[in-house]
Design an enzyme around this catalytic site. Structure first.
Site, PDB file in Angstrom:
ATOM      1  N   SER A 276       0.855  -1.180   0.000  1.00  0.00           N
ATOM      2  CA  SER A 276       0.000   0.000   0.000  1.00  0.00           C
ATOM      3  C   SER A 276       0.894   1.233   0.000  1.00  0.00           C
ATOM      4  O   SER A 276       1.988   1.220   0.542  1.00  0.00           O
ATOM      5  CB  SER A 276      -0.876  -0.024   1.255  1.00  0.00           C
ATOM      6  OG  SER A 276      -1.209   1.293   1.645  1.00  0.00           O
ATOM      7  N   GLU A 289      -7.588 -10.376  -6.428  1.00  0.00           N
ATOM      8  CA  GLU A 289      -8.696  -9.418  -6.529  1.00  0.00           C
ATOM      9  C   GLU A 289      -8.949  -8.989  -7.975  1.00  0.00           C
ATOM     10  O   GLU A 289     -10.093  -8.849  -8.405  1.00  0.00           O
ATOM     11  CB  GLU A 289      -8.404  -8.192  -5.662  1.00  0.00           C
ATOM     12  CG  GLU A 289      -8.461  -8.509  -4.170  1.00  0.00           C
ATOM     13  CD  GLU A 289      -7.961  -7.337  -3.344  1.00  0.00           C
ATOM     14  OE1 GLU A 289      -8.709  -6.366  -3.167  1.00  0.00           O
ATOM     15  OE2 GLU A 289      -6.808  -7.387  -2.885  1.00  0.00           O
ATOM     16  N   LYS A 324     -17.155  -9.415 -32.615  1.00  0.00           N
ATOM     17  CA  LYS A 324     -15.726  -9.672 -32.453  1.00  0.00           C
ATOM     18  C   LYS A 324     -15.101  -9.057 -31.201  1.00  0.00           C
ATOM     19  O   LYS A 324     -14.357  -9.718 -30.480  1.00  0.00           O
ATOM     20  CB  LYS A 324     -14.978  -9.207 -33.708  1.00  0.00           C
ATOM     21  CG  LYS A 324     -15.160 -10.206 -34.851  1.00  0.00           C
ATOM     22  CD  LYS A 324     -14.707  -9.675 -36.187  1.00  0.00           C
ATOM     23  CE  LYS A 324     -15.748  -8.821 -36.878  1.00  0.00           C
ATOM     24  NZ  LYS A 324     -16.996  -9.514 -37.247  1.00  0.00           N
TER      25      LYS A 324
END
Ligand code: ARG
Length: 461
Positions: A276, A289, A324
């Site tokens: 962090s 995550e 696509k």
């Protein structure tokens, strides 16, 4: 001047040009487009629909173009709308009138159906290869954690003891089905749309079996309207990718829980975790995550294509140009997630002491306690009731089933003997579950053996 400008008296408005053009994304199909054109030209020559020498010239020039594109020497333009017309313009610039013969008995409708199908068909083995690598990492983790006891949960409440290996093999079996799902859909898409023409084939004597063979398909599609209209091969592929991402996502969720301080069952390798910018203590499971987050994109692709297709009549409609981008994005996402996820799994370490501590609390052997009485002859439902009372008593008195004195046990049932403590040990509870599919080390070894055979078949294929 547009290839299709024959009947038009005005130039296309710039806004329409921009809006209509797909070259910004379908340029990605250049190789499949050339492969398809080579097969088509070869067949046209063999059937005498165009002269052999002209077919040869087309094939030769397409091969040169392929090399030049791969060397970054070719620029596509949005004036030529899409990859198919860009290629035709490039070809014609080089070999003039001969190049103009390539589109005989073909339409962009069967051309795009073919290119797109070839593209998806070629990416599937790439994804399967990545899944096989994940299976190998899971096998390695399982082999080293056969006796690493942890709580198994239902409702996220401690339920019965299992091992880390047993949990790894649970996910491994989901990914095995993901592999076979992709294999199944490959088999169904193994039919060539080429020769369907715009929608109704052609009056030229095209040989669809020959082009199917040249392109490595099992056979041509049976109906030309279906040939140009079908995108369910891509929808099926996206469904398989969505299910695979759902598996990766719930596994990610579990990884995230397991490396929280509340659990601390595992430790991610420093190379696969992040910090962090403000909190110096943090070690975050960003990889897991992000995989969980990116799952949304793949589901989105599936819903996009389902929705594009749901209301269009036979046969080709321009809506289908929207097929696509979602597929490309899903492929990129899956191929981005899998290798990093595998590396994260491969390098994580387990904290056996914490897992065991968690397994020891929470009355995880209560079922085994009831089974103990049942094995001594008491009907299970009755045993279940007695153990329920014992658990209540433990909760009131601050005991666990492991620490409750034998006298207390005997107050509720004379069936309880000294051997109850051994029956309730974690090793007995796990080791006794040697039923096929169970958590006992020997049962998990069997699961590993089965998966190894499956992986070996894929690696030898
Ligand atoms: N760029 C088109 C697509 O991606 C190719 C097919 C166009 N066919 C047509 N008749 N406009 O779908």
């Amino acid at each position: 001047m547009k290839l299709w400008a024959g009947r038009f008296q005005k130039e296309t408005d710039d806004k329409v040009n921009d809006f209509n053009s797909s070259i910004s994304f379908d340029a990605r199909l250049y190789k499949q487009d050339i492969t398809g054109s080579i097969a088509h030209a070869t067949m046209l020559g063999e059937q005498g629909i165009i002269a052999r020498e002209e077919a040869d010239k087309i094939v030769e020039t397409l091969k040169v173009l392929l090399n030049e594109i791969e060397d970054g020497k070719v620029e596509f333009t949005k004036d030529s709308e899409d990859i198919h017309m860009n290629m035709e313009v490039l070809l014609t610039e080089r070999i003039g009138a001969t190049g103009k013969r390539l589109h005989t008995a073909r339409s962009r409708n069967d051309q795009v159906a073919l290119d797109f199908r070839l593209f998806v068909k070629e990416e599937i083995p790439v994804i399967i290869g990545m899944l096989v690598d994940l299976e190998k990492a899971l096998i390695r983790q399982a082999e080293s954690t056969l006796d690493a006891i942890m709580p198994g949960y239902t409702h996220l409440q401690r339920a019965q003891p299992i091992t880390f290996a047993h949990a790894m093999m649970a996910y491994a079996n989901m990914f095995r089905r993901d592999i076979t799902r992709l294999e199944d859909c490959t088999e169904r898409m193994d039919e060539s749309p080429l020769g369907s023409g715009a929608l109704a084939t052609s009056t030229h004597p095209v040989d669809r079996f020959r082009t199917a063979e040249l392109l490595g398909f099992a056979k041509p599609m049976d109906n030309s309207l279906d040939g140009v209209s079908d995108r369910d091969f891509a929808i099926e592929f996206l469904s398989a990718c969505s299910i695979l991402m759902m598996h990766l996502s719930r596994f990610s969720e579990e990884i995230i829980l397991w490396c929280s301080w509340e659990f601390k069952f595992i430790e991610l390798d420093d190379a696969y975790a992040t910090g962090s910018s403000i909190m110096p203590q943090k070690k975050n499971p960003d990889v897991a995550e992000l995989v969980r987050g990116k799952t949304g994109r793949v589901y989105g692709s599936l819903i996009t294509l389902l929705t594009v297709m749901k209301g269009i009549p036979l046969a080709y409609n321009k809506d289908m140009q929207e097929d696509k981008e979602p597929v490309f994005d899903a492929i990129d996402t899956v191929e981005l997630c899998l290798p990093v996820f595998t590396a994260m799994i491969d390098t994580l370490t387990v904290n056996r002491a914490n897992m065991r501590r968690a397994a020891n609390g929470g009355f995880i052997s209560a079922t085994d306690c009831a089974d103990y009485l049942a094995k001594k002859g008491m009907p299970f439902r009755e045993a279940y009731g007695i153990v329920g009372k014992l658990v209540g008593h433990c909760v009131d008195t601050g005991h666990s089933l492991e620490t409750l004195p034998l006298e207390e046990y005997q107050k509720v049932s004379p069936y309880f003997q000294e051997d109850v403590f051994d029956a309730l040990s974690l090793e007995t509870c796990v080791g006794g579950r040697k039923v096929y599919g169970g958590p006992a080390p020997e049962a998990v070894l069997k699961q590993i053996e089965n998966l190894k055979a499956f992986v070996k078949e894929r690696e030898e294929a």
